[in-house]
Scaffold this active site. Structure first.
Site, PDB file in Angstrom:
ATOM      1  CD  GLU A   1     -37.255 -10.049 -16.524  1.00  0.00           C
ATOM      2  OE1 GLU A   1     -36.910 -10.281 -17.698  1.00  0.00           O
ATOM      3  OE2 GLU A   1     -36.777 -10.633 -15.540  1.00  0.00           O
TER       4      GLU A   1
ATOM      5  CE1 TYR B   1     -33.694 -12.229 -25.322  1.00  0.00           C
ATOM      6  CE2 TYR B   1     -33.314 -14.173 -23.982  1.00  0.00           C
ATOM      7  CZ  TYR B   1     -34.042 -13.031 -24.262  1.00  0.00           C
ATOM      8  OH  TYR B   1     -35.123 -12.702 -23.479  1.00  0.00           O
TER       9      TYR B   1
ATOM     10  CD  GLN C   1     -37.545  -7.902 -20.979  1.00  0.00           C
ATOM     11  OE1 GLN C   1     -38.101  -6.995 -20.399  1.00  0.00           O
ATOM     12  NE2 GLN C   1     -36.805  -8.789 -20.341  1.00  0.00           N
TER      13      GLN C   1
ATOM     14  CG  ASN D   1     -38.296 -16.965 -16.941  1.00  0.00           C
ATOM     15  OD1 ASN D   1     -38.630 -16.815 -18.117  1.00  0.00           O
ATOM     16  ND2 ASN D   1     -37.087 -16.631 -16.497  1.00  0.00           N
ATOM     17  CD  GLU D   2     -34.477 -18.039 -19.486  1.00  0.00           C
ATOM     18  OE1 GLU D   2     -33.596 -17.734 -18.671  1.00  0.00           O
ATOM     19  OE2 GLU D   2     -34.514 -17.602 -20.643  1.00  0.00           O
TER      20      GLU D   2
ATOM     21  CD  GLU E   1     -37.407 -14.470 -21.691  1.00  0.00           C
ATOM     22  OE1 GLU E   1     -36.195 -14.229 -21.834  1.00  0.00           O
ATOM     23  OE2 GLU E   1     -37.927 -14.728 -20.596  1.00  0.00           O
TER      24      GLU E   1
ATOM     25  CG  ASN F   1     -33.578 -14.486 -15.429  1.00  0.00           C
ATOM     26  OD1 ASN F   1     -34.063 -15.513 -15.896  1.00  0.00           O
ATOM     27  ND2 ASN F   1     -32.436 -13.992 -15.864  1.00  0.00           N
TER      28      ASN F   1
HETATM   29  O1  AHR Z   1     -35.106 -11.058 -21.253  1.00  0.00           O
HETATM   30  C1  AHR Z   1     -34.007 -11.036 -20.394  1.00  0.00           C
HETATM   31  C2  AHR Z   1     -33.835 -12.335 -19.615  1.00  0.00           C
HETATM   32  O2  AHR Z   1     -33.466 -13.353 -20.483  1.00  0.00           O
HETATM   33  C3  AHR Z   1     -35.058 -12.876 -18.928  1.00  0.00           C
HETATM   34  O3  AHR Z   1     -35.258 -12.328 -17.677  1.00  0.00           O
HETATM   35  C4  AHR Z   1     -34.753 -14.329 -18.811  1.00  0.00           C
HETATM   36  O4  AHR Z   1     -35.904 -15.128 -18.829  1.00  0.00           O
HETATM   37  C5  AHR Z   1     -33.814 -14.607 -19.959  1.00  0.00           C
HETATM   38  O5  AHR Z   1     -32.678 -15.271 -19.553  1.00  0.00           O
END
Ligand code: AHR
Length: 505
Positions: free
Chosen positions: A26, A243, A352, A171-172, A291, A71
């Site tokens: 990103e 995450y 990432q 995205n999201e 992700e 984001n």
């Molecule tokens: O990878 C970091 C962020 O995590 C990304 O920009 C977003 O899509 C997610 O919330």
């Protein structure tokens, strides 16, 4: 402690889609600038891309890299990143409160993908923008010359279409933090209309619609159901993100989190099937887990920049998690889950790739090195291709926050029919005890012989790799793994990750 498992060549889950070993980059922090791109770096190529980083990426054999956000994409104008570099605007990035120089855009990224042997998976801005910009972007990237966007691409240096096959529709979009956040109804309608327009241009594109940002979202899993009710026939995948964090410093709870991941996948797979049944559809939608990673080490240090207290810095040190040995075990368990869920998950992207919550770290004008988590990702990508085996595992377990009776052994098995091998990826979650594993291979009708055994373990769960000590946590040749009486036998040290590869002939 004893553990047993049975592997049988006909007892399978699915053919693993190679794309589960994909990654994500990103425009965030130093992922691009001083990450993959640093024109003054001693190893930079003619395009300004760092050669040392490119080599570490190439070694991973990554099928696809998702780009440019995240984001970031939800307020991004892709046009800012094409054309003569000295005329590209500097923009304020609302997602990460930084400045974007636009010195890298889709042309530079595509060239870098060629250099490192990967393909691009592009995300479209459906936050601040809509259908029209989406179709313009897709036509610019893939359209023929002799039309407006194809000719502009040619003028900017590339006559041949880039031929990008995978497109993320935003995205999201379920996240209130997202620029242009939408309700499931609003997003479902927009995504469907966008998908229809993109398919009118090229019906063979693979389209990915946004699912939940994580399974703790209040809108989960209704979000998935509603979005799919709108889009089911026009998309191929639904995107999930997750995450992982060890917030209360409890290894047992932390290392059980892939059970929550497993439930998340199972629930969304069921939601897909519910909508499929409602629609009496033959079409199958899959999961793009685009992700995933450990993300928590850097939270504290990022606060000032994210609050805007430091103005609008360009490529600051953001989300620079320094991973430890414990995270090796976590990433090993996560990858095992994707292998075991390979019937539903066809794409997954480690998030990432460089500097930003990443397996590869760099110093500006300095070294590039492998973080601890590089290794389980590397081993899965290199040896985890083939057919996922449905292993029958028996092992004592423990109760954790997210699940009861979490087995101390987390294991996956992959049969590479062409290569004549079976590879096992195993994590011992026990803090103090060796796991004596006996894994029956009789279902392969061959004796088998161990051809490789790599172990990652360390006396300190919090040990890290740095520029000055890059091999502190690294794989070592394992000892004692044998095939005897039709079974693979070995002892797995406490808190350890291993890969054991068996040749079947
Ligand atoms: O990878 C970091 C962020 O995590 C990304 O920009 C977003 O899509 C997610 O919330």
């Amino acid at each position: 402690m004893k553990a047993t498992a049975i592997a049988h060549k006909d007892y399978t889950i699915a053919r693993i889609d190679d794309r589960v070993y994909s990654a994500f980059l990103e425009h965030l922090g130093r992922a691009i600038y001083t990450g993959i791109y640093e024109p003054d770096h001693p190893t930079a190529d003619k395009n300004g891309m760092r050669g040392d980083v490119a080599q570490l990426v190439r070694d991973l054999n990554i099928p696809y890299v998702r780009y440019p956000g995240g984001n970031f994409v939800s307020a991004y104008n892709w046009e800012d990143g094409v054309g003569p570099r000295d005329q590209r605007p500097v923009r304020l990035d609302l997602a990460w409160h930084t400045s974007e120089s636009n010195q890298v855009g889709v042309h530079e990224f595509a060239d870098w993908c060629d250099t490192v042997g990967t393909k691009m998976m592009l995300a479209i801005n459906l936050g601040s923008r809509g259908l029209d910009e989406a179709r313009n972007f897709v036509e610019y990237v893939n359209g023929p010359t002799g039309s407006y966007w194809g000719d502009l691409r040619k003028k900017n240096g590339r006559a041949e279409p880039f031929d990008c096959r995978l497109w993320c529709l935003g995205n999201e979009m379920d996240g209130p933090w997202q620029v242009g956040h939408k309700t499931a109804e609003e997003y479902g309608r927009l995504a469907n209309e966008t998908a229809k327009a993109l398919r009118a241009f090229d019906k063979s594109l693979e389209l990915i619609v946004c699912g939940s940002s994580n399974s703790d979202m209040k809108t989960y899993p209704e979000w998935e159901r509603i979005v799919l009710e709108h889009t089911y026939e026009s998309v191929d995948h639904i995107s999930l993100h997750m995450y992982f964090a060890n917030r209360n410093k409890h290894p047992g709870n932390y290392l059980a989190l892939n059970h929550k991941l497993d439930r998340y996948i199972e629930t969304v797979a069921s939601t897909i099937n519910l909508v499929k049944a409602n629609k009496r559809s033959k079409h199958q939608v899959y999961i793009s887990f685009d992700e995933w990673n450990v993300w928590y080490h850097s939270n504290e240090q990022d606060r000032a920049i994210l609050a805007g207290n430091e103005g609008w810095p360009h490529a600051p040190r953001l989300l620079e998690d320094v991973y430890n040995f414990e995270d090796v075990l976590q990433v090993g368990c996560i990858l095992n889950t994707f292998i075991r869920r390979s019937d539903s998950v066809k794409i997954a992207c480690i998030a990432q790739l460089v500097n930003v919550i990443a397996p590869i770290m760099t110093d500006p004008m300095g070294a590039a090195w492998r973080q601890t988590i590089y290794y389980p990702y590397y081993f899965a990508s290199i040896f985890g291709r083939g057919t996922a085996l449905n292993l029958a595992v028996t092992c004592p377990g423990y109760d954790a926050d997210v699940a009861d009776n979490v087995p101390y052994l987390d294991i996956s098995g992959v049969h590479d029919e062409e290569g004549g091998t079976v590879s096992f990826f195993a994590v011992n979650r026990h803090p103090t005890e060796v796991l004596d594993l006996s894994l029956s291979l009789q279902g392969f009708g061959a004796q088998g012989r161990v051809i490789d055994h790599q172990v990652i373990t360390h006396p300190d769960l919090f040990a890290v790799n740095t520029a000055v000590n890059p091999m502190n946590v690294a794989p070592k040749q394992g000892a004692g793994a044998i095939v005897e009486d039709g079974a693979l036998k070995l002892g797995l040290p406490p808190f350890s990750y291993q890969v054991i590869r068996v040749a079947l002939t």
